[in-house]
Design a protein around this motif. Structure first.
Motif, PDB file in Angstrom:
ATOM      1  N   LYS A   1      -7.668   8.456   1.751  1.00  0.00           N
ATOM      2  CA  LYS A   1      -8.803   8.650   2.682  1.00  0.00           C
ATOM      3  C   LYS A   1      -9.954   7.713   2.334  1.00  0.00           C
ATOM      4  N   ILE A   2     -10.261   7.579   1.042  1.00  0.00           N
ATOM      5  CA  ILE A   2     -11.358   6.703   0.610  1.00  0.00           C
ATOM      6  C   ILE A   2     -11.034   5.244   0.927  1.00  0.00           C
ATOM      7  N   VAL A   3      -9.808   4.819   0.623  1.00  0.00           N
ATOM      8  CA  VAL A   3      -9.393   3.435   0.901  1.00  0.00           C
ATOM      9  C   VAL A   3      -9.404   3.173   2.410  1.00  0.00           C
ATOM     10  N   TYR A   4      -8.958   4.162   3.176  1.00  0.00           N
ATOM     11  CA  TYR A   4      -8.963   4.042   4.649  1.00  0.00           C
ATOM     12  C   TYR A   4     -10.389   3.824   5.161  1.00  0.00           C
ATOM     13  N   ASP A   5     -11.331   4.662   4.693  1.00  0.00           N
ATOM     14  CA  ASP A   5     -12.731   4.558   5.131  1.00  0.00           C
ATOM     15  C   ASP A   5     -13.318   3.188   4.814  1.00  0.00           C
ATOM     16  N   GLU A   6     -12.995   2.658   3.637  1.00  0.00           N
ATOM     17  CA  GLU A   6     -13.534   1.351   3.247  1.00  0.00           C
ATOM     18  C   GLU A   6     -12.875   0.214   4.044  1.00  0.00           C
ATOM     19  N   LEU A   7     -11.598   0.391   4.386  1.00  0.00           N
ATOM     20  CA  LEU A   7     -10.917  -0.612   5.221  1.00  0.00           C
ATOM     21  C   LEU A   7     -11.546  -0.677   6.605  1.00  0.00           C
ATOM     22  N   VAL A   8     -11.834   0.500   7.171  1.00  0.00           N
ATOM     23  CA  VAL A   8     -12.480   0.562   8.492  1.00  0.00           C
ATOM     24  C   VAL A   8     -13.843  -0.106   8.424  1.00  0.00           C
ATOM     25  N   SER A   9     -14.582   0.162   7.337  1.00  0.00           N
ATOM     26  CA  SER A   9     -15.909  -0.435   7.152  1.00  0.00           C
ATOM     27  C   SER A   9     -15.793  -1.962   7.043  1.00  0.00           C
TER      28      SER A   9
ATOM     29  N   THR B   1      -6.526  19.067  -5.685  1.00  0.00           N
ATOM     30  CA  THR B   1      -5.145  19.573  -5.561  1.00  0.00           C
ATOM     31  C   THR B   1      -4.228  18.525  -4.941  1.00  0.00           C
ATOM     32  N   SER B   2      -4.799  17.610  -4.147  1.00  0.00           N
ATOM     33  CA  SER B   2      -3.991  16.504  -3.595  1.00  0.00           C
ATOM     34  C   SER B   2      -4.769  15.201  -3.782  1.00  0.00           C
ATOM     35  N   PRO B   3      -4.866  14.734  -5.032  1.00  0.00           N
ATOM     36  CA  PRO B   3      -5.687  13.545  -5.327  1.00  0.00           C
ATOM     37  C   PRO B   3      -5.212  12.295  -4.605  1.00  0.00           C
ATOM     38  N   GLY B   4      -3.880  12.153  -4.458  1.00  0.00           N
ATOM     39  CA  GLY B   4      -3.348  10.968  -3.778  1.00  0.00           C
ATOM     40  C   GLY B   4      -3.869  10.839  -2.366  1.00  0.00           C
ATOM     41  N   ASP B   5      -3.897  11.972  -1.636  1.00  0.00           N
ATOM     42  CA  ASP B   5      -4.390  11.972  -0.252  1.00  0.00           C
ATOM     43  C   ASP B   5      -5.873  11.616  -0.187  1.00  0.00           C
ATOM     44  N   MET B   6      -6.626  12.083  -1.166  1.00  0.00           N
ATOM     45  CA  MET B   6      -8.065  11.788  -1.178  1.00  0.00           C
ATOM     46  C   MET B   6      -8.319  10.305  -1.442  1.00  0.00           C
TER      47      MET B   6
ATOM     48  N   PHE C   1       0.827  -1.213   0.000  1.00  0.00           N
ATOM     49  CA  PHE C   1       0.000   0.000   0.000  1.00  0.00           C
ATOM     50  C   PHE C   1       0.863   1.266   0.000  1.00  0.00           C
ATOM     51  N   GLU C   2       1.943   1.246   0.756  1.00  0.00           N
ATOM     52  CA  GLU C   2       2.825   2.417   0.796  1.00  0.00           C
ATOM     53  C   GLU C   2       3.421   2.701  -0.582  1.00  0.00           C
ATOM     54  N   GLU C   3       3.781   1.635  -1.312  1.00  0.00           N
ATOM     55  CA  GLU C   3       4.310   1.794  -2.678  1.00  0.00           C
ATOM     56  C   GLU C   3       3.245   2.388  -3.603  1.00  0.00           C
ATOM     57  N   ILE C   4       2.032   1.848  -3.523  1.00  0.00           N
ATOM     58  CA  ILE C   4       0.937   2.306  -4.385  1.00  0.00           C
ATOM     59  C   ILE C   4       0.630   3.776  -4.136  1.00  0.00           C
ATOM     60  N   PHE C   5       0.468   4.133  -2.864  1.00  0.00           N
ATOM     61  CA  PHE C   5       0.092   5.506  -2.529  1.00  0.00           C
ATOM     62  C   PHE C   5       1.229   6.494  -2.762  1.00  0.00           C
ATOM     63  N   SER C   6       2.451   6.010  -2.660  1.00  0.00           N
ATOM     64  CA  SER C   6       3.598   6.878  -2.901  1.00  0.00           C
ATOM     65  C   SER C   6       3.586   7.391  -4.332  1.00  0.00           C
ATOM     66  N   SER C   7       3.290   6.496  -5.286  1.00  0.00           N
ATOM     67  CA  SER C   7       3.243   6.909  -6.696  1.00  0.00           C
ATOM     68  C   SER C   7       2.030   7.791  -6.973  1.00  0.00           C
TER      69      SER C   7
ATOM     70  N   MET D   1     -13.154   7.321  -8.718  1.00  0.00           N
ATOM     71  CA  MET D   1     -13.313   7.724 -10.120  1.00  0.00           C
ATOM     72  C   MET D   1     -14.045   9.050 -10.246  1.00  0.00           C
ATOM     73  N   GLY D   2     -14.545   9.566  -9.128  1.00  0.00           N
ATOM     74  CA  GLY D   2     -15.295  10.828  -9.145  1.00  0.00           C
ATOM     75  C   GLY D   2     -14.427  11.981  -9.629  1.00  0.00           C
ATOM     76  N   GLN D   3     -15.023  12.934 -10.303  1.00  0.00           N
ATOM     77  CA  GLN D   3     -14.282  14.066 -10.865  1.00  0.00           C
ATOM     78  C   GLN D   3     -13.595  14.906  -9.799  1.00  0.00           C
ATOM     79  N   GLU D   4     -14.193  14.935  -8.575  1.00  0.00           N
ATOM     80  CA  GLU D   4     -13.588  15.740  -7.508  1.00  0.00           C
ATOM     81  C   GLU D   4     -12.226  15.178  -7.091  1.00  0.00           C
ATOM     82  N   ILE D   5     -12.026  13.863  -7.297  1.00  0.00           N
ATOM     83  CA  ILE D   5     -10.727  13.249  -6.991  1.00  0.00           C
ATOM     84  C   ILE D   5      -9.709  13.615  -8.073  1.00  0.00           C
ATOM     85  N   ILE D   6     -10.113  13.397  -9.317  1.00  0.00           N
ATOM     86  CA  ILE D   6      -9.201  13.604 -10.439  1.00  0.00           C
ATOM     87  C   ILE D   6      -8.734  15.058 -10.520  1.00  0.00           C
ATOM     88  N   ARG D   7      -9.618  15.994 -10.153  1.00  0.00           N
ATOM     89  CA  ARG D   7      -9.279  17.414 -10.241  1.00  0.00           C
ATOM     90  C   ARG D   7      -8.733  17.989  -8.930  1.00  0.00           C
TER      91      ARG D   7
END
Length: 452
Positions: free
Chosen positions: A76-84, A68-73, A9-15, A60-66
């Motif tokens: 956050k989404i992956v984190y929320d789904e992991l907790v769920s 200013t820090s898409p990687g962080d968003m 995960f660290e490798e994936i998110f780093s890129s 895939m939402g446009q708010e992610i792609i556009r």
């Protein structure tokens, strides 16, 4: 057990974090990598598929792609789904019944039920302030009842006396009467396991459940069983009212898939993790903290709690006072070394820190030896009280005596004295709120060099 998954995960998110913006191809590639990482971690195909299906429309939402820090968003989404996936929050033990409150532990043979029974008893005794009685219902495995009795004796936990040849149903009834007489507030029933799930085993635990009417039925599962654990959970859930899962050997080299799959398949919360062989090695399972650790964001809350639990209130207050004054003695250093040993050494502490894979690679590259903790402890213990109070007086002849007492040499003692000096300076800076170098860059190189 999440180490490999965390590294991936660290490798994936780093890129992803390096990109100023994300297009659909980059997001698709990131999700493909996440899917592969989960499958390699022994997460079942159904769970992985469902996880990606929930994450995909959000990332895939446009708010992610556009953004200013898409990687962080995306993180956050992956984190929320992991907790769920792991459970929204930790679920406390149900003690809502007239004492003695019955609880039973079920699972396959070899999953660690008997040891977990003793660990759970110690946890309830220490954290819930309850008097516990342990009862072995395993009349089939040679010396199983004796094993539980022995664990009770070693850890000062009450156990039901063994009567040879008595059947599990009769032992249950005798246990309730005995608990009423000796004032036990909780009875933990350690049931028999089998090498595989069979009708006789399931019929017996169903009968036991109907007799004792437990408030909790803990399914004890071995983390190392991987995807099989999810199927085991399903089978037990279909037979008895499993209320919680205890994953054993979470300190081993399991890939973490069992934890991610079992909650999803059984819809039963994971309540505890067995993280070692000692009686106190049972951790409450916090889904949000585990998700943080999986994503390489660390788990400082658990680290602080673990340290506080071992140190005790009096020592914590003393450490706080010394920190405010900027004081750091050789006795403080000895306490720290012993604390590190209790918490699994340098590597054990690093596992709770953000960017764990980066820190571990730093440690590997620097050639740090875990034995340095025990070695330094031996050196300090070979010092006189006067030398510990004022290390500056340690001259050549004193070093020779300390080296003989600790089985080391003058060079090793010099290295410890340098470490101590560096730690003292760091404490002084911390007392003034000024600690440069301890940032997101990892471990300060000068401290790494001293740990070698």
């Amino acid at each position: 057990m999440f180490e490999n998954l965390t590294n991936k995960f660290e490798e994936i998110f780093s890129s992803l974090k390096k990109a100023a913006s994300l297009d659909e191809n980059q997001v698709d590639e990131g999700l493909r990598s996440i899917r592969q990482a989960l499958l390699e971690a022994d997460v079942s195909l159904d769970v992985t598929k469902d996880f990606i299906e929930k994450v995909k429309p959000k990332v895939m939402g446009q708010e992610i792609i556009r953004s200013t820090s898409p990687g962080d968003m995306v993180v956050k989404i992956v984190y929320d789904e992991l907790v769920s996936l792991l459970g929204e929050s930790n679920t406390d033990i149900n003690l809502n019944a007239v004492p003695p409150v019955p609880m039973m532990l079920v699972g396959l043979q070899g999953s660690g039920k008997t040891t977990t029974t003793a660990k759970l008893a110690k946890y309830l005794e220490k954290n819930k302030k309850k008097k516990i009685m342990m009862v072995s219902l395993d009349v089939y495995r040679p010396a199983a009842q004796e094993q539980l009795r022995s664990l009770g004796e070693q850890n000062d936990i009450l156990t039901l006396p063994i009567i040879e040849g008595q059947l599990p149903a009769d032992i249950c009834r005798r246990a309730v009467s005995a608990a009423n007489l000796n004032g036990a507030e909780i009875i933990l029933f350690d049931t028999a396991g089998r090498t595989q799930i069979d009708l006789q085993m399931m019929s017996e635990i169903k009968q036991i459940e109907s007799i004792i009417k437990p408030t909790e039925v803990f399914l004890v599962a071995d983390s190392l069983t991987g995807q099989v654990a999810a199927e085991v959970a399903k089978e037990f859930k279909n037979t008895v009212n499993v209320t919680g899962i205890v994953l054993t050997r979470a300190d081993g080299d399991a890939r973490g898939g069992a934890a991610l799959s079992m909650k999803y398949v059984s819809q039963v919360p994971i309540k505890f993790l067995g993280v070692g062989e000692k009686i106190e090695n049972l951790e409450v399972f916090h889904p949000d903290r585990i998700a943080n650790r999986i994503l390489g964001m660390g788990d400082i809350v658990s680290l602080v709690e673990k340290a506080a639990e071992d140190l005790g209130e009096e020592n914590i207050k003393k450490a706080e006072e010394n920190l405010k004054k900027g004081q750091f003695s050789m006795e403080d250093y000895l306490t720290q070394l012993r604390q590190m040993k209790k918490m699994g050494g340098i590597e054990g502490i690093m596992s709770f820190m953000p960017g764990v894979s980066k820190m571990k690679s730093q440690m590997d590259a620097s050639g740090i030896d875990e034995k340095v903790i025990s070695q330094n402890e031996a050196i300090i213990l070979s010092m006189t009280k006067k030398e510990r109070g004022n290390p500056k007086i340690i001259d050549g002849s004193r070093k020779k005596r300390i080296a003989n007492g600790s089985g080391t040499d003058a060079a090793t003692i010099n290295k410890l004295l340098k470490q101590f000096k560096m730690m003292s300076e760091m404490m002084k800076k911390m007392s003034k709120g000024n600690l440069k170098g301890m940032s997101d860059k990892g471990i300060p190189p000068e401290l790494l060099n001293q740990l070698k």
